[in-house]
Motif scaffolding. Sequence first.
Motif, mmCIF file in Angstrom:
data_model
loop_
_atom_site.group_PDB
_atom_site.id
_atom_site.type_symbol
_atom_site.label_atom_id
_atom_site.label_comp_id
_atom_site.label_asym_id
_atom_site.label_seq_id
_atom_site.Cartn_x
_atom_site.Cartn_y
_atom_site.Cartn_z
ATOM 1 N N MET A 93 0.844 -1.200 0.000
ATOM 2 C CA MET A 93 0.000 0.000 0.000
ATOM 3 C C MET A 93 0.883 1.256 0.000
ATOM 4 S SD MET A 93 -3.045 1.030 2.629
ATOM 5 C CE MET A 93 -4.220 -0.252 2.200
ATOM 6 N N THR A 94 0.493 2.255 -0.827
ATOM 7 C CA THR A 94 1.322 3.453 -0.893
ATOM 8 C C THR A 94 1.159 4.315 0.373
ATOM 9 O OG1 THR A 94 1.580 5.539 -2.054
ATOM 10 C CG2 THR A 94 -0.515 4.467 -2.318
ATOM 11 N N GLN A 95 2.238 5.031 0.725
ATOM 12 C CA GLN A 95 2.193 5.821 1.956
ATOM 13 C C GLN A 95 1.738 7.256 1.715
ATOM 14 O OE1 GLN A 95 6.214 3.974 3.393
ATOM 15 N NE2 GLN A 95 5.335 5.134 5.071
ATOM 16 N N ILE A 96 1.648 7.621 0.430
ATOM 17 C CA ILE A 96 1.298 9.010 0.100
ATOM 18 C C ILE A 96 0.229 9.018 -0.989
ATOM 19 C CG2 ILE A 96 2.224 11.077 -1.046
ATOM 20 C CD1 ILE A 96 4.828 10.593 0.466
ATOM 21 N N LYS A 97 -0.838 9.843 -0.807
ATOM 22 C CA LYS A 97 -1.872 9.920 -1.845
ATOM 23 C C LYS A 97 -1.585 11.037 -2.835
ATOM 24 C CE LYS A 97 -5.885 7.895 0.488
ATOM 25 N NZ LYS A 97 -7.167 8.171 1.159
ATOM 26 N N SER A 98 -1.163 12.200 -2.310
ATOM 27 C CA SER A 98 -0.786 13.301 -3.205
ATOM 28 C C SER A 98 0.110 14.286 -2.436
ATOM 29 C CB SER A 98 -2.034 14.047 -3.710
ATOM 30 O OG SER A 98 -2.595 14.806 -2.655
ATOM 31 N N LYS A 99 0.855 15.068 -3.206
ATOM 32 C CA LYS A 99 1.748 16.067 -2.586
ATOM 33 C C LYS A 99 0.933 17.089 -1.803
ATOM 34 C CE LYS A 99 5.618 16.112 -5.809
ATOM 35 N NZ LYS A 99 6.140 16.770 -6.985
ATOM 36 N N GLU A 100 -0.244 17.448 -2.388
ATOM 37 C CA GLU A 100 -1.090 18.452 -1.726
ATOM 38 C C GLU A 100 -1.523 17.967 -0.352
ATOM 39 O OE1 GLU A 100 -1.684 17.358 -4.924
ATOM 40 O OE2 GLU A 100 -0.636 19.107 -5.731
ATOM 41 N N ARG A 101 -1.906 16.698 -0.290
ATOM 42 C CA ARG A 101 -2.398 16.177 0.993
ATOM 43 C C ARG A 101 -1.264 16.100 2.016
ATOM 44 N NH1 ARG A 101 -7.642 12.708 0.150
ATOM 45 N NH2 ARG A 101 -6.999 11.686 2.073
ATOM 46 N N VAL A 102 -0.080 15.836 1.527
ATOM 47 C CA VAL A 102 1.059 15.817 2.460
ATOM 48 C C VAL A 102 1.282 17.217 3.011
ATOM 49 C CG1 VAL A 102 3.538 15.408 2.728
ATOM 50 C CG2 VAL A 102 2.184 13.873 1.301
ATOM 51 N N ILE A 134 -9.553 13.894 9.836
ATOM 52 C CA ILE A 134 -10.184 15.107 9.318
ATOM 53 C C ILE A 134 -10.666 14.900 7.873
ATOM 54 C CG2 ILE A 134 -8.122 16.252 8.364
ATOM 55 C CD1 ILE A 134 -9.080 18.778 10.020
ATOM 56 N N MET A 135 -10.143 13.855 7.204
ATOM 57 C CA MET A 135 -10.486 13.621 5.802
ATOM 58 C C MET A 135 -11.578 12.553 5.691
ATOM 59 S SD MET A 135 -8.327 15.652 4.236
ATOM 60 C CE MET A 135 -8.027 15.179 2.549
ATOM 61 N N TYR A 136 -12.675 12.941 5.015
ATOM 62 C CA TYR A 136 -13.805 12.022 4.858
ATOM 63 C C TYR A 136 -13.403 10.694 4.236
ATOM 64 C CZ TYR A 136 -18.386 13.839 6.040
ATOM 65 O OH TYR A 136 -19.506 14.198 6.721
ATOM 66 N N ASP A 137 -12.597 10.767 3.145
ATOM 67 C CA ASP A 137 -12.280 9.518 2.439
ATOM 68 C C ASP A 137 -11.457 8.581 3.321
ATOM 69 O OD1 ASP A 137 -10.051 11.164 2.275
ATOM 70 O OD2 ASP A 137 -9.558 10.630 0.208
ATOM 71 N N ASN A 138 -10.584 9.150 4.159
ATOM 72 C CA ASN A 138 -9.816 8.288 5.067
ATOM 73 C C ASN A 138 -10.741 7.581 6.052
ATOM 74 O OD1 ASN A 138 -7.390 8.943 3.925
ATOM 75 N ND2 ASN A 138 -6.837 10.473 5.457
ATOM 76 N N VAL A 139 -11.700 8.321 6.559
ATOM 77 C CA VAL A 139 -12.622 7.742 7.545
ATOM 78 C C VAL A 139 -13.441 6.619 6.907
ATOM 79 C CG1 VAL A 139 -14.683 8.259 8.930
ATOM 80 C CG2 VAL A 139 -12.697 9.761 9.033
ATOM 81 N N GLU A 140 -13.922 6.874 5.693
ATOM 82 C CA GLU A 140 -14.700 5.834 4.992
ATOM 83 C C GLU A 140 -13.853 4.580 4.776
ATOM 84 O OE1 GLU A 140 -17.914 5.573 4.100
ATOM 85 O OE2 GLU A 140 -18.088 7.358 5.350
ATOM 86 N N GLU A 156 -0.846 19.860 2.989
ATOM 87 C CA GLU A 156 -1.985 20.467 3.706
ATOM 88 C C GLU A 156 -2.311 19.768 5.013
ATOM 89 O OE1 GLU A 156 -5.342 20.751 1.067
ATOM 90 O OE2 GLU A 156 -4.156 21.938 -0.343
ATOM 91 N N ARG A 157 -2.194 18.453 5.024
ATOM 92 C CA ARG A 157 -2.679 17.693 6.199
ATOM 93 C C ARG A 157 -1.621 16.806 6.845
ATOM 94 N NH1 ARG A 157 -6.906 20.485 7.329
ATOM 95 N NH2 ARG A 157 -8.003 21.043 5.431
ATOM 96 N N GLY A 158 -0.422 16.863 6.325
ATOM 97 C CA GLY A 158 0.639 16.006 6.874
ATOM 98 C C GLY A 158 0.336 14.533 6.688
ATOM 99 N N GLU A 159 -0.327 14.224 5.547
ATOM 100 C CA GLU A 159 -0.799 12.845 5.371
ATOM 101 C C GLU A 159 0.281 11.938 4.770
ATOM 102 O OE1 GLU A 159 -4.935 11.548 3.680
ATOM 103 O OE2 GLU A 159 -3.416 11.403 2.108
#
Length: 222
Positions: A1-10, A90-96, A12-15
């Motif tokens: 599984m990848t550890q990063i979804k997008s640069k923006e999310r990293v 804080i992210m809906y898609d993560n919670v789902e 903006e949210r430290g994801e």
Amino acid sequence: MTQIKSKERVSERGEVFTAEREVNAMLDLVKNECLRPDSRFLEPACGDGNFLSAILKRKLAEINRKYKKCIRDYEKQSIVAVSSLYGIDIMYDNVETCRERLYKIWNEEYTAVCKNDSSDDTREAVRFIIQKNIITGNALTLMCVDKNCNDTNEPIVFSEWTLIGESKMQRSDYTMADLLLYNDTTSNEGNLFALTEEQQEKEGVFLRRYITHYKKVQQYGG
Ligand SMILES: C[S@@+](CC[C@H](N)C(=O)[O-])C[C@H]1O[C@@H](n2cnc3c(N)ncnc32)[C@H](O)[C@@H]1O
């Protein structure tokens, strides 16, 4: 599984998600807690559930080992295990995704062990519990958030699930703000759920309480 979804999310949210190897190394530090069905875990930035999934797998493996010969006990203990896991993101898609992962792990085990004795009522109850325990919220402001990650007027509320007797489940709701308040001011190491009933009622901390059959917890929505 990848550890990063997008640069923006990293940015903006430290994801950045934690890899399985690190997750397991960290859980090994609290190995025994990961085996007890009722030991509670809260991850305040749970992402898509890497830690919570791994904890659930460990708990279910232990429950399988101990209870697989008694379907009814297996069923109840597996519900206790899943109902002891809490998460906020804080992210809906993560919670789902987190909710779906936990449900899938639980349901695959449940179906494999209980086979023809498995029931859709129990599955619905577990879906409901997961939906209550994994919350789209802001762990800093302690408020639920909308799809744009903005705070709503709703505080984050967690439910404590307790099996009573043979078949009843008690749900007691607390705001996260109260849970943290007790973290600062009591000797119970932040575990509001560990306060005696008398203490809780004296302090008036829980918002509401419901008792029902463990397969019917969904009948009190909200
Ligand atoms: C470094 S990632 C960790 C995810 C997960 N714990 C893991 O180890 O795989 C941080 C997570 O925190 C979430 N997050 C950022 N700010 C938050 C906030 N104020 N409240 C709740 N979650 C937040 C992000 O959406 C992201 O999923």
